[in-house]
Design an enzyme around this catalytic site. Structure first.
Site, PDB file in Angstrom:
ATOM      1  N   TRP A 106       1.961  25.363  89.895  1.00 30.51           N
ATOM      2  CA  TRP A 106       1.187  24.342  89.189  1.00 30.51           C
ATOM      3  C   TRP A 106       0.619  24.923  87.905  1.00 30.51           C
ATOM      4  CZ3 TRP A 106      -0.094  26.723  93.624  1.00 30.51           C
ATOM      5  CH2 TRP A 106      -1.394  27.093  93.893  1.00 30.51           C
ATOM      6  N   ASP A 107      -0.668  25.085  87.708  1.00 26.94           N
ATOM      7  CA  ASP A 107      -1.213  25.468  86.390  1.00 26.94           C
ATOM      8  C   ASP A 107      -0.417  26.635  85.785  1.00 26.94           C
ATOM      9  OD1 ASP A 107      -3.136  23.810  87.451  1.00 26.94           O
ATOM     10  OD2 ASP A 107      -4.818  25.010  86.768  1.00 26.94           O
ATOM     11  N   SER A 119      -7.062  29.307  87.498  1.00 27.28           N
ATOM     12  CA  SER A 119      -6.632  29.429  86.084  1.00 27.28           C
ATOM     13  C   SER A 119      -7.687  30.127  85.225  1.00 27.28           C
ATOM     14  CB  SER A 119      -6.421  28.037  85.504  1.00 27.28           C
ATOM     15  OG  SER A 119      -5.317  27.478  86.135  1.00 27.28           O
ATOM     16  N   ARG A 132     -14.733  27.226  85.816  1.00 26.24           N
ATOM     17  CA  ARG A 132     -13.451  27.954  85.869  1.00 26.24           C
ATOM     18  C   ARG A 132     -12.670  27.798  84.555  1.00 26.24           C
ATOM     19  NH1 ARG A 132     -13.285  23.792  89.668  1.00 26.24           N
ATOM     20  NH2 ARG A 132     -12.072  21.960  89.042  1.00 26.24           N
ATOM     21  N   ASP A 133     -11.449  28.316  84.574  1.00 25.44           N
ATOM     22  CA  ASP A 133     -10.399  28.096  83.574  1.00 25.44           C
ATOM     23  C   ASP A 133     -10.723  28.677  82.190  1.00 25.44           C
ATOM     24  OD1 ASP A 133      -9.457  26.692  85.741  1.00 25.44           O
ATOM     25  OD2 ASP A 133      -9.591  24.714  84.824  1.00 25.44           O
ATOM     26  N   GLU A 150     -11.068  19.951  82.538  1.00 26.17           N
ATOM     27  CA  GLU A 150     -10.476  21.181  83.059  1.00 26.17           C
ATOM     28  C   GLU A 150      -9.585  21.857  82.023  1.00 26.17           C
ATOM     29  OE1 GLU A 150     -10.306  20.918  87.417  1.00 26.17           O
ATOM     30  OE2 GLU A 150      -8.939  19.262  87.030  1.00 26.17           O
TER      31      GLU A 150
HETATM   32  O1  LIG Z   1      -5.795  25.015  91.676  1.00 30.39           O
HETATM   33  C1  LIG Z   1      -6.981  25.131  90.970  1.00 30.39           C
HETATM   34  C2  LIG Z   1      -6.744  25.004  89.482  1.00 30.39           C
HETATM   35  O2  LIG Z   1      -6.195  23.717  89.206  1.00 30.39           O
HETATM   36  C3  LIG Z   1      -7.059  22.999  88.303  1.00 30.39           C
HETATM   37  C4  LIG Z   1      -6.247  22.275  87.227  1.00 30.39           C
HETATM   38  O3  LIG Z   1      -4.992  21.850  87.687  1.00 30.39           O
HETATM   39  O4  LIG Z   1      -7.888  22.133  89.052  1.00 30.39           O
HETATM   40  C5  LIG Z   1      -7.279  20.980  89.586  1.00 30.39           C
HETATM   41  C6  LIG Z   1      -7.996  20.419  90.741  1.00 30.39           C
HETATM   42  O5  LIG Z   1      -7.260  19.272  91.120  1.00 30.39           O
HETATM   43  C7  LIG Z   1      -6.161  19.408  92.010  1.00 30.39           C
HETATM   44  O6  LIG Z   1      -6.613  19.033  93.257  1.00 30.39           O
HETATM   45  C8  LIG Z   1      -6.968  17.658  93.340  1.00 30.39           C
HETATM   46  C9  LIG Z   1      -7.476  17.431  94.727  1.00 30.39           C
HETATM   47  O7  LIG Z   1      -6.610  17.922  95.667  1.00 30.39           O
HETATM   48  C10 LIG Z   1      -5.754  16.769  93.057  1.00 30.39           C
HETATM   49  O8  LIG Z   1      -6.147  15.415  93.026  1.00 30.39           O
HETATM   50  C11 LIG Z   1      -5.196  17.106  91.730  1.00 30.39           C
HETATM   51  O9  LIG Z   1      -4.005  16.386  91.536  1.00 30.39           O
HETATM   52  C12 LIG Z   1      -4.926  18.575  91.689  1.00 30.39           C
HETATM   53  O10 LIG Z   1      -4.445  18.929  90.431  1.00 30.39           O
HETATM   54  O11 LIG Z   1      -8.110  21.401  91.784  1.00 30.39           O
HETATM   55  C13 LIG Z   1      -9.430  21.474  92.220  1.00 30.39           C
HETATM   56  C14 LIG Z   1      -9.512  21.786  93.683  1.00 30.39           C
HETATM   57  O12 LIG Z   1      -8.947  20.776  94.460  1.00 30.39           O
HETATM   58  C15 LIG Z   1     -10.060  20.176  91.809  1.00 30.39           C
HETATM   59  O13 LIG Z   1     -11.458  20.255  91.767  1.00 30.39           O
HETATM   60  C16 LIG Z   1      -9.435  20.004  90.480  1.00 30.39           C
HETATM   61  O14 LIG Z   1      -9.574  18.723  89.946  1.00 30.39           O
HETATM   62  C17 LIG Z   1      -7.868  24.061  87.614  1.00 30.39           C
HETATM   63  O15 LIG Z   1      -9.081  23.587  87.096  1.00 30.39           O
HETATM   64  C18 LIG Z   1      -8.036  25.107  88.675  1.00 30.39           C
HETATM   65  O16 LIG Z   1      -8.212  26.387  88.127  1.00 30.39           O
END
Ligand SMILES: OC[C@H]1O[C@@](CO)(OC[C@@]2(O[C@H]3O[C@H](CO)[C@@H](O)[C@H](O)[C@H]3O)O[C@H](CO)[C@@H](O)[C@@H]2O)[C@@H](O)[C@@H]1O
Length: 578
Positions: free
Chosen positions: A134-135, A225, A308-309, A401
């Site tokens: 993913w990221d 990330s 984060r990030d 994000e």
């Molecule tokens: O994996 C963590 C990193 O991913 C990031 C950006 O992609 O945070 C994404 C985030 O959303 C993901 O989870 C969601 C819930 O499951 C889902 O709806 C979405 O499609 C996903 O991309 O991951 C966290 C933890 O679930 C959530 O708070 C975020 O919105 C990045 O910010 C992180 O470093």
């Protein structure tokens, strides 16, 4: 359920948020939120059609009947270490809905086509059979130029091991930074359909990352990330900035305490020969920033905080000074109803303005995203100081994000990604990229495109309820969650990962798309690739020739043929220069 996108609670906003059970109060709030959103949906609308065919839509300051005008942003620049925080206001965000088409059929995209990523086919190829991806980010210098190394393009991705049995929805707590590489200088149409990336393995030696949490209670750690800085383009030293995560869970998987998020630096070296790329180092992990609760919300204030990030850059207007942007939330105790008239952003006497009390009554104050800023206090980038946020989105959205600073033609663009489900009550927009333009690192940033902020959304019908599943609600566009975690590269190229297309989970790289960016407007370039979709994972370096080792240079000067990447022009992609 493993193959189906799980319904995301409307309240999800947490570091570990989606994994913490919703309380009765949250459920009640979610209902209020839906009701508020419905109330706005029935607002009168002129039946606007998308502005198809216009390359640069520009910002409409005349507004759309039935909707408030966007906030007036002064476009003033301020000192980076000053305390001015620009606002993405409710009046701004409502421009997304105002410019959507209310009369599309259910399941169709209702947003202006120039702001929407073309639909990804459901038969997409997968980058690698063994890991979810993913990221993703690239090897960049202080100006965010992208480099290849000795003729190899290299990318860094959050990965989760499929062979360990992790499903795509398990990925966050098992995230590890992996890397991929491929020969530079080969056109997308000459590569394999999946981009031809070779998986190089994990970047950080097993267990090394956990040293940040020594002496603290945790049961699970993860690496989130994420950016990679080439410290000197003539050398092979690299600095990883990433988010160290630790979750403290009981046997049933519930978080006992808020997750810990620490922005961390780790140094390493990149190496390459004719056959492969590898890394050494990343054994020492230096914690840089923990949210302080003063400028940035912490776990004591909100167990669902976001922090984060990290993305670092040097400001051309302040040579030698390094800054970091990151995802945060406005500091303060969760649930304190304190959004202000400035956060709402309505102009005086706007007949469509909400009152502060109406907004507070809706519960929108639970959503308080902030794009954070820090400044480096040493040249090795190992000490950082918080500065006040660059942009807040109080009562608008809870997550901004993977922010990045993109400097072009003297303009400072902040691009960030957000979810539909993290919008506050009464405002709505698709999953995708949001952009803000200013005249300096700290500005009264203006949301791009009609003052709305939307730059590149997934195809979404905003007339359908947010937070619904495609499978549970077939009117929902089957591509509303097609992609996420977009990163804008030089030349306006945008990479991202595929989440879900027609109920097929992705965990792989999306086709690259290209944005035209001009002043405060942007548009998807439909002439790029196939109807706007370039190669899957087409992530070209744009500065290859400056990072060729003496060894390779010797071979070049002796006219030894070592493949297509040795001429020094390997990345002469005409469309990748800013
Ligand atoms: O994996 C963590 C990193 O991913 C990031 C950006 O992609 O945070 C994404 C985030 O959303 C993901 O989870 C969601 C819930 O499951 C889902 O709806 C979405 O499609 C996903 O991309 O991951 C966290 C933890 O679930 C959530 O708070 C975020 O919105 C990045 O910010 C992180 O470093």
């Amino acid at each position: 359920m493993a193959n189906i996108r799980r319904k995301k609670p409307i309240f999800t906003m947490a570091v570990a948020g989606s994994l913490i059970a919703a309380t009765a109060a949250q459920t009640a709030f979610a209902q209020t939120q839906n009701a508020q959103q419905e109330a706005l949906r029935v607002a009168p609308h002129p039946g606007m059609m998308p502005h198809a065919g216009r390359m640069f839509p520009g910002t409409s300051l005349t507004g759309v009947p039935g909707f408030p005008l966007p906030t007036i942003h002064t476009q003033q620049a301020y000192a980076p270490d000053g305390d001015f925080t620009a606002r993405w206001t409710r009046a701004d965000a409502l421009q997304i809905k105002a410019h959507s088409n209310p009369s599309v059929s259910a399941g169709q995209n209702s947003l202006p086509s120039q702001l929407i990523m073309p639909g990804i086919p459901a038969d997409f190829p997968t980058i690698n059979p063994d890991v979810w991806v993913w990221d993703t980010w690239t090897l960049i210098d202080k100006h965010a130029d992208q480099f290849s190394y000795n003729g190899w393009e290299v990318i860094f991705c959050l990965t989760a091991d499929k062979n360990a049995g992790y499903g795509f929805d398990d990925r966050h707590t098992h995230a590890r930074i992996g890397f991929f590489y491929r020969r530079a200088g080969i056109r997308a149409d000459q590569r394999p359909a999946n981009g031809g990336w070779i998986y190089g393995g994990l970047l950080i030696p097993e267990g090394a990352q956990e040293q940040v949490f020594k002496g603290t209670a945790y049961t699970i750690t993860a690496e989130w990330s994420g950016s990679m800085r080439l410290l000197d383009p003539r050398d092979n030293k690299v600095s990883l900035f990433y988010t160290d995560m630790a979750f403290n869970r009981d046997a049933s998987g519930q978080d006992i305490t808020p997750a810990q998020a620490v922005i961390t630096q780790s140094l390493g070296q990149i190496h390459a020969d004719f056959n492969h790329v590898w890394f050494t180092g990343f054994t020492t992990h230096t914690p840089l920033l923990r949210p302080d609760g003063v400028l940035y919300q912490n776990g004591a204030q909100n167990p669902y905080y976001n922090f984060r990030d990290p993305f670092t850059f040097e400001d051309p207007n302040h040579p030698g000074v390094n800054y970091m942007v990151f995802e945060g939330n406005t500091a303060g105790q969760r649930g304190v109803a304190n959004c202000t008239a400035e956060d709402l952003g309505y102009r005086p006497n706007d007949p469509h303005a909400e009152t502060v009390q109406q907004v507070l009554d809706s519960g929108a104050y639970y959503q308080k995203a902030a794009i954070g800023l820090a400044v480096a206090e040493d040249s090795s980038l190992s000490k950082w100081k918080f500065l006040t946020p660059l942009i807040s989105a109080n009562c608008v959205n809870d997550q901004t994000e993977r922010p990045q600073m993109y400097i072009k033609n003297g303009k400072y663009y902040i691009f960030t990604i957000s979810h539909r489900t993290t919008y506050a009550a009464g405002v709505d927009g698709p999953d995708g990229v949001y952009g803000f333009v200013g005249n300096g690192i700290r500005s009264d940033f203006q949301p791009m495109n009609y003052g709305s902020g939307l730059v590149l959304g997934n195809p979404t019908d905003l007339n359908q309820a947010a937070g619904t599943d495609y499978d549970a609600n077939p009117q929902q566009n089957p591509r509303a969650f097609q992609s996420y975690s977009h990163y804008v590269m030089p030349g306006g190229l945008v990479e991202s990962f595929i989440d879900t297309v027609e109920n097929r989970r992705g965990g792989t790289l999306s086709p690259t798309v290209k944005l035209g960016i001009h002043a405060d407007a942007s548009a998807v370039d439909l002439r790029y690739g196939n109807g706007g979709l370039g190669g899957y994972g087409d992530i070209p370096a744009n500065r290859a020739d400056t990072n060729v080792s003496a060894f390779i240079q010797d071979l070049i000067s002796q006219n030894v043929s070592i493949g297509p990447n040795t001429t020094g022009q390997v990345n002469a992609f005409v469309n990748t220069n800013k």
